[in-house]
Enzyme design. Structure first.
Site, PDB file in Angstrom:
ATOM      1  N   SER A 129       0.762  -1.152   0.043  1.00  0.00           N
ATOM      2  CA  SER A 129       0.134  -0.109   0.189  1.00  0.00           C
ATOM      3  C   SER A 129       1.093   1.102   0.022  1.00  0.00           C
ATOM      4  O   SER A 129       0.414   2.194  -0.468  1.00  0.00           O
ATOM      5  CB  SER A 129      -0.987  -0.086   0.987  1.00  0.00           C
ATOM      6  OG  SER A 129      -0.160  -0.075   2.417  1.00  0.00           O
ATOM      7  N   ASP A 305      -2.845   7.287  10.190  1.00  0.00           N
ATOM      8  CA  ASP A 305      -2.813   5.857  10.915  1.00  0.00           C
ATOM      9  C   ASP A 305      -1.607   5.437  11.333  1.00  0.00           C
ATOM     10  O   ASP A 305      -1.381   4.432  11.841  1.00  0.00           O
ATOM     11  CB  ASP A 305      -3.509   4.896   9.609  1.00  0.00           C
ATOM     12  CG  ASP A 305      -2.477   4.739   8.569  1.00  0.00           C
ATOM     13  OD1 ASP A 305      -1.564   5.527   8.608  1.00  0.00           O
ATOM     14  OD2 ASP A 305      -3.077   4.228   7.550  1.00  0.00           O
ATOM     15  N   HIS A 308       0.756   5.266   6.951  1.00  0.00           N
ATOM     16  CA  HIS A 308       0.934   5.805   5.596  1.00  0.00           C
ATOM     17  C   HIS A 308       1.154   7.283   5.540  1.00  0.00           C
ATOM     18  O   HIS A 308       0.791   7.737   6.448  1.00  0.00           O
ATOM     19  CB  HIS A 308      -0.479   5.644   4.908  1.00  0.00           C
ATOM     20  CG  HIS A 308      -1.082   4.024   4.716  1.00  0.00           C
ATOM     21  ND1 HIS A 308      -1.684   3.365   5.236  1.00  0.00           N
ATOM     22  CD2 HIS A 308      -0.141   3.200   3.698  1.00  0.00           C
ATOM     23  CE1 HIS A 308      -1.869   2.147   5.194  1.00  0.00           C
ATOM     24  NE2 HIS A 308      -0.979   2.111   3.781  1.00  0.00           N
TER      25      HIS A 308
END
Length: 832
Positions: A129, A305, A308
């Site tokens: 991600s 979070d 990221h």
């Protein structure tokens, strides 16, 4: 204060009873203390001036340049001088969202540039991600309207049809067999092989195996197998392994708590060890992207979070990649990272041979006979007055011009090393209020410290105009190096300073022609040579068009216009006007004609461009194949010169009629008029500053600038000259810089700033304040030496004999035409 310092009879001379003597003693002590302070101040300045001469300063600057050349050459040879490596590995934040790579400049790519660079290329992002985030930031450079609308844990494709750019994100969260198979397929299928591959993974391995040591060992094994295929892909394209960014452990969710910075560091070390050990032919072709990790260390606390990165930090990584991939191809001026140096062109090679030949001739003449010569004090051809040498100077010997050319060649070598060779580092500008205003305070303090009594008290006398040019030039230099053009109020005030220079051009040259009536060719050539010599040399040595140094073409153009206006029939001089006041109307008629000429050109852009676009005139006024920059510069201050001419005319007429009081200590006008004018001047200053601060765009401000800049200039002149005490003093510090203001303005382009003024020259990396001090010291010494060289060569190139001068002009015209033809022939053909 010792008692014997008190003058005898102080008590008797004082008003009041003898018992009040202690009060008078105190006054005497204070007076004596003031005298001691003045004496200490004078001795301090004398001590500084005695030891810190310009000759000693130049010797120090030469030693510094040699040491810095050795240092930078050695550090690049032994310590790794690849600017691509600097770009990918190191850097710092200059301010919010502004990333500065170590030692080089990073260009901010726009959509059209990215499409041009990546046209018909395939780019593949492979990983988890975090790599997906980097993928989105990368494609937003290509298409700023692109939204992050892809599904998580799936492949995502992007294609720009206009440029045939394909960018894919391939979901491979672990460095395992799945990732290996993808890479293997690319090495076998030539048609599907990406041109650029960006990949990285680690967080899922840590998460799925709870940070176990076995997982780390398996990661090393898998990456070792993958590295072989990465090296093969790197033989035909570019491959980047993204090192893991830090996390904010405090805000990580429970299922991510095992992803610690310690674990990430172990995985990064494993990746570096494996990829470096997989070198082929002694070097690894896989590039490690660590700069985004370094940027994230300062911004990870802003993560939502904890895993990221914020969008601004992702953009840093995307722009680093874009510079690494595209700089070699597009060669942006303000992107020095990863650029290969162009080879010198024909004119640059010929100029090097010319300077080497001059040095050889100088050495031969020096060995044949050491005929000493004394440099005469040159005339200041830009001011009304001529400098008169105290004693008759010995004419320059035959080796003097070759010695001057030899010195010029050495200086041009330094210019080339600073801004055309890959020797010294470059960094980008970043504006803050402190970087502009704090240096202003420093130079103001120095200017006050070096205050002297003026030799004359006339309005705008020689010392005062030198002072004016000096402080304006220093402000402009600080404005340029600090990047203050981004702040509109500062930008508009500096625009007034540029207009003031042109105002002085009109004032000085009108005054000279009006009073002395010298319209001879010798005077014209002296001025033109003084203005243009350095710029013309730099055009050849640095391979830049004449219009690049915009101020010199501007001042040269206006000098020719002033000369043409006043020299054409009938020539009206002060002597002629004294006999009949009607001649004053003739001068006003000429100025009115000049005003109409300016207005006609200003409101006829098409005609203006058609005139200045004709070859070979276009070679003087085009920049990047367009006349637009010349049009903008000319129009912006189109009335400043005629304002200066009109002011000079009114002032000289009033002075001749003895309307002004210019004696020492006398106010310029009567008390009432002086106070009124001073009040109006102060109010205009404040009003202009308020207006400049309220401007929303530069375009809006520039529309008004030509009409109101003269108010600020006149306000300054009145404030500086109406009080008699103000005309009686001047700052020798500012005046010294004013005498070399032209050289300072031109030299800054390449040996103080960098990348053609887009960045800052870095002589001492890692210490910005020390770097500025050292580079400034060398820069000022070079500018002063060039001023002396120009004056030496002017005496040789511009003879007073008219016949000899015409022959020189014909030879120079032929030489210039040859250079223009060579430059025209050496230009690459379109599409080549």
């Amino acid at each position: 204060m010792p008692e014997e310092a008190v003058p005898q009879g102080a008590a008797e001379r004082a008003d009041g009873a003898p018992g009040e003597a202690p009060r008078d003693c105190t006054g005497a002590c204070c007076h004596g203390g003031a005298k001691m302070a003045v004496l200490a101040y004078s001795l301090g300045k004398r001590e500084i001036n005695q030891h810190f001469t310009i000759k000693n300063a130049k010797l120090i600057s030469i030693a510094l340049v040699v040491l810095l050349l050795v240092f930078h050459t050695a550090s690049r040879y032994y310590g790794g001088g690849d600017s691509c490596e600097w770009l990918l590995s190191r850097g710092r934040y200059l301010g919010e969202n502004v990333w500065q790579p170590y030692g080089c400049m990073m260009h901010k790519y726009k959509s059209i540039e990215a499409k041009t660079c990546l046209a018909e290329k395939r780019v593949a992002f492979v990983g988890d991600s975090r790599i997906r985030q980097l993928f989105y930031s990368f494609i937003k450079v290509i298409d700023p309207e692109r939204r992050e609308d892809g599904n998580k844990h799936e492949d995502i494709s992007f294609e720009d049809e206009s440029s045939s750019v394909n960018v894919d994100f391939l979901w491979h969260p672990e460095a395992n067999n799945s990732m290996k198979e993808r890479l293997t397929s690319w090495t076998k299928e030539a048609s599907a092989k990406p041109d650029v591959v960006i990949l990285g993974a680690a967080t899922w391995s840590i998460k799925l195996h709870s940070g176990s040591s076995e997982a780390l060992q398996q990661y090393k094994v898998n990456l070792t197998a993958i590295a072989v295929h990465l090296e093969r892909l790197a033989d035909h394209g570019e491959v980047y392994w993204v090192l893991q960014d830090p996390v904010n452990e405090e805000v990580l969710s429970d299922n991510r708590k095992m992803i610690t910075n310690q674990q990430l560091e172990l995985y990064n070390e494993a990746a570096v060890d494996v990829l470096n050990s997989s070198k082929r032919n002694g070097r690894s072709r896989v590039k490690l992207l660590a700069a985004s990790r370094q940027a994230a260390m300062e911004t990870i606390t802003l993560s939502d979070d904890g895993l990221h990165l914020p969008e601004s930090t992702r953009n840093v990584g995307a722009m680093v990649l874009m510079n690494s991939v595209c700089n070699k191809q597009l060669r942006p001026i303000d992107g020095s990272c990863c650029q290969t140096l162009p080879h010198p062109n024909l004119l640059q090679k010929l100029s090097a041979c010319f300077f080497l030949g001059s040095a050889l001739i100088f050495v031969v003449l020096h060995l044949l006979g050491n005929n000493r010569h004394r440099r005469p004090v040159p005339p200041d051809v830009e001011s009304l007055e001529e400098k008169k040498p105290a004693t008759a100077a010995v004419p320059l010997g035959p080796k003097a011009p070759f010695q001057a050319l030899c010195r010029m060649g050495i200086i041009m070598g330094y210019f080339y090393l600073c801004d055309r060779a890959d020797v010294f580092m470059k960094e980008q500008k970043f504006y803050t209020h402190s970087t502009f205003f704090i240096p202003l305070i420093y130079i103001f303090v120095l200017g006050v410290f070096y205050s002297e009594n003026s030799k004359e008290t006339k309005l705008l006398n020689r010392e005062q105009t030198d002072e004016w040019k000096g402080w304006m030039q220093l402000v402009i230099l600080i404005y340029h190096i600090s990047g203050a053009s981004a702040f509109i109020p500062v930008y508009m005030h500096v625009r007034v300073l540029v207009a003031a220079y042109l105002f002085q051009t009109g004032y000085g040259h009108f005054s000279f022609f009006w009073l002395k009536g010298d319209f001879g060719l010798y005077r014209v050539c002296q001025v033109l040579f003084r203005l243009n010599f350095l710029v013309l040399v730099l055009c050849v040595v640095m391979d830049r068009p004449y219009q690049f140094y915009y101020f010199v073409p501007l001042v040269t153009f206006w000098f020719v216009v002033i000369y043409g206006t006043l020299a054409m029939w009938p020539q009206i001089l002060q002597k002629k006007a004294n006999n009949s006041g009607m001649w004053h109307l003739g001068v006003l008629a000429k100025l009115l004609g000049l005003l109409m000429f300016i207005c006609f050109f200003a409101y006829s852009q098409g005609f203006f461009e058609s005139i200045f676009s004709v070859w070979p005139i276009s070679k003087l006024f085009e920049l990047n194949g367009s006349i637009h920059e010349w049009w903008f510069r000319w129009k912006l201050d189109r009335f400043a010169v005629i304002h200066g001419m009109l002011f000079a005319f009114i002032y000289l007429v009033l002075q001749k009629r003895q309307v002004l009081s210019e004696g020492k200590g006398d106010a310029l006008f009567s008390a009432k008029i002086s106070n009124l004018l001073l009040l109006l001047s102060v109010v205009s200053f404040i009003t202009y500053s308020i207006w400049a601060s309220s401007c929303k765009t530069k375009t809006e401000c520039n529309e008004m600038h030509p009409y109101i800049s003269v108010v600020q200039i006149l306000a300054f002149i009145l404030i500086r000259n109406i009080p008699g005490y103000a005309r009686s003093i001047y700052s020798s510090f500012f005046a010294w810089f004013g005498k070399i203001s032209l050289e300072l303005f031109i030299c800054q382009y390449h040996i103080w700033l960098a990348a053609d003024t887009k960045g800052i020259l870095v002589l001492i990396p890692g210490i910005p304040s020390l770097n500025i001090m050292v580079s400034t010291f060398i820069f000022v010494c070079v500018a002063h030496e060039i001023s002396l060289i120009t004056n030496d060569l002017a005496q040789v190139v511009i003879p007073k004999d008219s016949v000899a001068l015409l022959k020189r002009m014909a030879a120079m015209a032929l030489f210039s035409l040859t250079v223009l033809l060579l430059a025209r022939g050496s230009q690459p053909t379109p599409g080549a």
